[in-house]
Write an enzyme that holds these catalytic residues in place. Structure first.
Site, mmCIF file in Angstrom:
data_model
loop_
_atom_site.group_PDB
_atom_site.id
_atom_site.type_symbol
_atom_site.label_atom_id
_atom_site.label_comp_id
_atom_site.label_asym_id
_atom_site.label_seq_id
_atom_site.Cartn_x
_atom_site.Cartn_y
_atom_site.Cartn_z
ATOM 1 N N LYS A 22 0.839 -1.214 0.000
ATOM 2 C CA LYS A 22 0.000 0.000 0.000
ATOM 3 C C LYS A 22 0.872 1.261 0.000
ATOM 4 O O LYS A 22 0.638 2.187 -0.770
ATOM 5 C CB LYS A 22 -0.897 -0.015 1.240
ATOM 6 C CG LYS A 22 -1.529 1.310 1.560
ATOM 7 C CD LYS A 22 -2.323 1.282 2.839
ATOM 8 C CE LYS A 22 -1.558 1.617 4.095
ATOM 9 N NZ LYS A 22 -1.208 3.023 4.306
ATOM 10 N N ASN A 23 1.897 1.273 0.855
ATOM 11 C CA ASN A 23 2.690 2.501 0.993
ATOM 12 C C ASN A 23 3.598 2.766 -0.201
ATOM 13 O O ASN A 23 4.120 3.866 -0.346
ATOM 14 C CB ASN A 23 3.523 2.460 2.284
ATOM 15 C CG ASN A 23 2.660 2.716 3.505
ATOM 16 O OD1 ASN A 23 1.463 2.981 3.387
ATOM 17 N ND2 ASN A 23 3.262 2.638 4.679
ATOM 18 N N CYS A 116 -3.718 12.927 13.820
ATOM 19 C CA CYS A 116 -4.339 11.623 13.659
ATOM 20 C C CYS A 116 -3.996 10.775 14.866
ATOM 21 O O CYS A 116 -3.272 11.214 15.749
ATOM 22 C CB CYS A 116 -3.899 10.949 12.370
ATOM 23 S SG CYS A 116 -2.245 10.346 12.449
ATOM 24 N N ARG A 121 1.738 14.550 13.408
ATOM 25 C CA ARG A 121 2.157 14.340 12.012
ATOM 26 C C ARG A 121 2.083 15.597 11.136
ATOM 27 O O ARG A 121 1.259 15.695 10.222
ATOM 28 C CB ARG A 121 1.340 13.210 11.381
ATOM 29 C CG ARG A 121 1.610 11.888 12.041
ATOM 30 C CD ARG A 121 0.880 10.779 11.397
ATOM 31 N NE ARG A 121 1.587 10.197 10.289
ATOM 32 C CZ ARG A 121 1.170 9.094 9.666
ATOM 33 N NH1 ARG A 121 0.077 8.497 10.044
ATOM 34 N NH2 ARG A 121 1.855 8.598 8.665
ATOM 35 N N VAL A 123 3.231 18.501 8.239
ATOM 36 C CA VAL A 123 3.753 18.382 6.865
ATOM 37 C C VAL A 123 4.693 19.545 6.542
ATOM 38 O O VAL A 123 4.936 19.861 5.386
ATOM 39 C CB VAL A 123 2.606 18.305 5.813
ATOM 40 C CG1 VAL A 123 1.871 16.978 5.903
ATOM 41 C CG2 VAL A 123 1.642 19.468 5.937
ATOM 42 N N ASP A 307 5.980 0.778 11.780
ATOM 43 C CA ASP A 307 4.739 0.106 11.372
ATOM 44 C C ASP A 307 4.688 -1.363 11.814
ATOM 45 O O ASP A 307 3.673 -2.027 11.593
ATOM 46 C CB ASP A 307 4.554 0.189 9.846
ATOM 47 C CG ASP A 307 4.140 1.588 9.400
ATOM 48 O OD1 ASP A 307 3.888 2.443 10.268
ATOM 49 O OD2 ASP A 307 4.071 1.826 8.176
ATOM 50 N N ARG A 400 -8.148 -0.510 5.649
ATOM 51 C CA ARG A 400 -7.351 0.501 4.941
ATOM 52 C C ARG A 400 -6.076 -0.108 4.366
ATOM 53 O O ARG A 400 -5.563 0.384 3.357
ATOM 54 C CB ARG A 400 -6.963 1.634 5.901
ATOM 55 C CG ARG A 400 -8.098 2.579 6.218
ATOM 56 C CD ARG A 400 -7.602 3.735 7.060
ATOM 57 N NE ARG A 400 -6.302 4.160 6.561
ATOM 58 C CZ ARG A 400 -5.285 4.558 7.317
ATOM 59 N NH1 ARG A 400 -5.405 4.618 8.608
ATOM 60 N NH2 ARG A 400 -4.146 4.928 6.763
HETATM 61 C C1 UD1 Z 1 5.036 6.975 6.139
HETATM 62 C C2 UD1 Z 1 4.144 5.756 6.084
HETATM 63 C C3 UD1 Z 1 3.777 5.300 7.493
HETATM 64 C C4 UD1 Z 1 5.034 5.095 8.339
HETATM 65 C C5 UD1 Z 1 5.933 6.321 8.272
HETATM 66 C C6 UD1 Z 1 7.277 6.122 8.958
HETATM 67 C C7 UD1 Z 1 2.936 6.034 3.998
HETATM 68 C C8 UD1 Z 1 1.648 6.324 3.327
HETATM 69 N N1 UD1 Z 1 2.946 6.088 5.333
HETATM 70 O O1 UD1 Z 1 4.282 8.017 6.750
HETATM 71 O O2 UD1 Z 1 3.038 4.084 7.393
HETATM 72 O O3 UD1 Z 1 4.672 4.867 9.680
HETATM 73 O O4 UD1 Z 1 6.206 6.682 6.905
HETATM 74 O O5 UD1 Z 1 7.940 5.043 8.413
HETATM 75 O O6 UD1 Z 1 3.929 5.717 3.369
HETATM 76 N N2 UD1 Z 1 7.512 14.811 10.096
HETATM 77 C C9 UD1 Z 1 7.610 16.148 10.385
HETATM 78 N N3 UD1 Z 1 7.316 17.038 9.384
HETATM 79 C C10 UD1 Z 1 6.941 16.644 8.132
HETATM 80 C C11 UD1 Z 1 6.864 15.274 7.855
HETATM 81 C C12 UD1 Z 1 7.154 14.371 8.860
HETATM 82 O O7 UD1 Z 1 7.932 16.551 11.500
HETATM 83 O O8 UD1 Z 1 6.709 17.506 7.276
HETATM 84 C C13 UD1 Z 1 7.829 13.832 11.156
HETATM 85 C C14 UD1 Z 1 6.613 12.957 11.525
HETATM 86 O O9 UD1 Z 1 5.776 13.592 12.463
HETATM 87 C C15 UD1 Z 1 7.290 11.712 12.073
HETATM 88 C C16 UD1 Z 1 8.559 11.607 11.196
HETATM 89 O O10 UD1 Z 1 8.779 12.910 10.650
HETATM 90 O O11 UD1 Z 1 7.689 11.942 13.402
HETATM 91 C C17 UD1 Z 1 8.466 10.596 10.077
HETATM 92 O O12 UD1 Z 1 7.287 10.838 9.333
HETATM 93 P P1 UD1 Z 1 7.189 10.471 7.778
HETATM 94 O O13 UD1 Z 1 8.351 9.624 7.407
HETATM 95 O O14 UD1 Z 1 6.963 11.718 7.006
HETATM 96 O O15 UD1 Z 1 5.876 9.580 7.753
HETATM 97 P P2 UD1 Z 1 4.763 9.532 6.628
HETATM 98 O O16 UD1 Z 1 5.366 9.760 5.290
HETATM 99 O O17 UD1 Z 1 3.605 10.369 7.052
#
Ligand code: UD1
Length: 421
Positions: A22-23, A116, A121, A123, A307, A400
């Site tokens: 999925k990811n 969530c 989380r 961006v 995960d 999901r």
């Molecule tokens: C993806 C995966 C999720 C997995 C995660 C970590 C998908 C759809 N989801 O989520 O299943 O648990 O990677 O392996 O692929 N962060 C920030 N600012 C940002 C972005 C991230 O502070 O702009 C932080 C997050 O809060 C978290 C860390 O960075 O603490 C890692 O997050 P990230 O790798 O971005 O996770 P996702 O891409 O959301």
């Protein structure tokens, strides 16, 4: 609402075939926005998040056709630039259209993904990277509004933190930008590698694939011709079934996997005293005389994946002794603990560390509630060894990300049925 009823203590045996990841599929579907041609994607998992993402492509004006594990996407008709609240609220990964839509149209609006179940989380790192490439970004009425009327420009981006989604968004934006983009401290997950390989096979020049430094030459807004491809196997689904074998202490073959992607999971199972046989595209877990406790720290790939943390916590309840799990990526990712306690587990949480006092045959069936995708799978695993009947409520979380969970579990001997409340 639907719930799962699982009768514990059934004997597990045989083979589980793993679906596409999925990811990996989510950013790959997003990257079709960069193309002018029709693209056929194989080994697509049939799970709710993928169907939601395809709905988003449809809402943006693209078309798609699904047919037995494949989808053919026609991105040439995409003519809208907004990912609306109704979709983003159900799936945070909708943020992955920001980079490609902005790069192609010079404008994009995405409803702000909220907090969530597994933490805030943010961006911010996605936005900072796009700003470095020349985008102007404002937050207006709950929407991220990004514009780059003259197109995005290559830049040097140093991520403060390793981010999977942030790296994916930046790679896709860089593919259509003008000039060279360097990403330092890029994520190295297999899902990122596949995204880079699909783009590279379609003519985008990318150096450093699989490393933390990526150099991408952009096409200056010329749309790509993306070749057909198959999605890589889901390492988290595979890891979850490996834990199903381990927690029931039975022999199970997990097929259609890439063992290299499972190294950190295999090594933790070995530390717990399981033997894991590896083949070219399968792994087989063998039962053990004694399940040993383990210490786990979650980290970025190739380290132990966050995960898989919840599933190993369920497994640690059956170990002979004290295990610890240190969650380093997300705050608030121990919501499964209170539900495992209902089943009789002995777990204490202190900040980001959970201590699990394991002892075999202590769990007893109960009503429990799924709180997020991977937390739900931990409850399923615990239910497989709990004495009696466990009802897992709110299983839409499982739908999901796990294709045909009941079918796959039933085939290996578990007693699992879905009911409506
Ligand atoms: C993806 C995966 C999720 C997995 C995660 C970590 C998908 C759809 N989801 O989520 O299943 O648990 O990677 O392996 O692929 N962060 C920030 N600012 C940002 C972005 C991230 O502070 O702009 C932080 C997050 O809060 C978290 C860390 O960075 O603490 C890692 O997050 P990230 O790798 O971005 O996770 P996702 O891409 O959301």
């Amino acid at each position: 609402m639907k719930y799962l009823k699982i009768i514990g203590k059934n004997k597990i045996s045989g083979e589980v075939i793993i679906s596409g990841a999925k990811n990996a599929a989510l950013p790959l579907i997003a990257c079709t926005i960069l193309a002018k041609n029709e693209i056929s994607i194989g080994n697509l998992p049939d799970v709710v998040d993928i169907n939601t993402f395809l709905k988003l492509i449809d809402k943006l004006g693209g078309t798609f056709q699904k047919n037995e594990g494949r989808v053919t996407i026609n991105p040439s008709t995409i003519n809208k630039t907004t990912a609306t609240y109704d979709i983003v609220k159900t799936m945070r990964a909708s943020i992955l259209v920001l980079g490609p839509i902005l790069a192609r149209f010079g404008y994009c609006e995405v409803s702000l993904p909220g907090g969530c179940a597994i933490g805030q989380r943010p961006v911010d790192l996605h936005l900072k990277a796009l700003e470095a490439m020349g985008a102007k970004i404002v937050i207006n009425h709950g929407y991220i509004e990004a514009s780059a009327p003259d197109g995005l420009k290559g830049a040097k981006i140093v991520f403060d933190k390793v981010t999977v989604g942030g790296t994916e968004n930046t790679i896709m934006a860089a593919a259509l930008a003008k000039g060279e983009t360097t990403i330092i401290n890029a994520a190295k997950e297999p899902e990122i590698v596949q995204l880079c390989e699909v783009l590279a096979n379609s003519g985008v020049k990318i150096e450093g694939i699989g490393s933390s430094k990526l150099i991408i030459q952009g096409s200056n807004k010329e749309l790509l011709e993306i070749k057909d491809f198959d999605v890589i196997p889901d390492r988290i689904e595979a890891g979850t079934y490996m834990c199903a074998a381990a927690i029931t202490n039975e022999k199970l073959k997990i097929s259609k996997v890439i063992p290299l992607h499972l190294e950190s999971i295999i090594s933790k199972l070995e530390e717990m005293n399981f033997q894991v046989l590896q083949d070219e595209d399968s792994v087989t877990i063998l039962p053990t005389d004694e399940i040993k406790p383990v210490n786990i720290v979650t980290t970025e790939y190739p380290g132990f994946p966050t995960d898989m943390q919840a599933q190993f916590m369920a497994l640690a309840t059956q170990a002979n002794g004290v295990s610890t799990i240190d969650e380093r990526l997300f705050e608030n990712r121990f919501m499964h603990v209170s539900e495992l306690l209902r089943l009789g587990a002995d777990i204490h949480v202190n900040g980001n560390t959970a201590t699990i006092n394991g002892k075999a045959n202590t769990l007893k069936g109960s009503d429990v509630m799924a709180t997020d995708l991977r937390a739900s799978s931990a409850l399923v695993l615990a239910a497989l060894v709990a004495q009696g009947e466990t009802n897992i409520h709110r299983i839409y979380h499982l739908d999901r990300g796990y294709e045909d969970l009941e079918g796959k579990l039933t085939k290996i001997g578990a007693e699992v049925k879905r009911f409506t409340e």
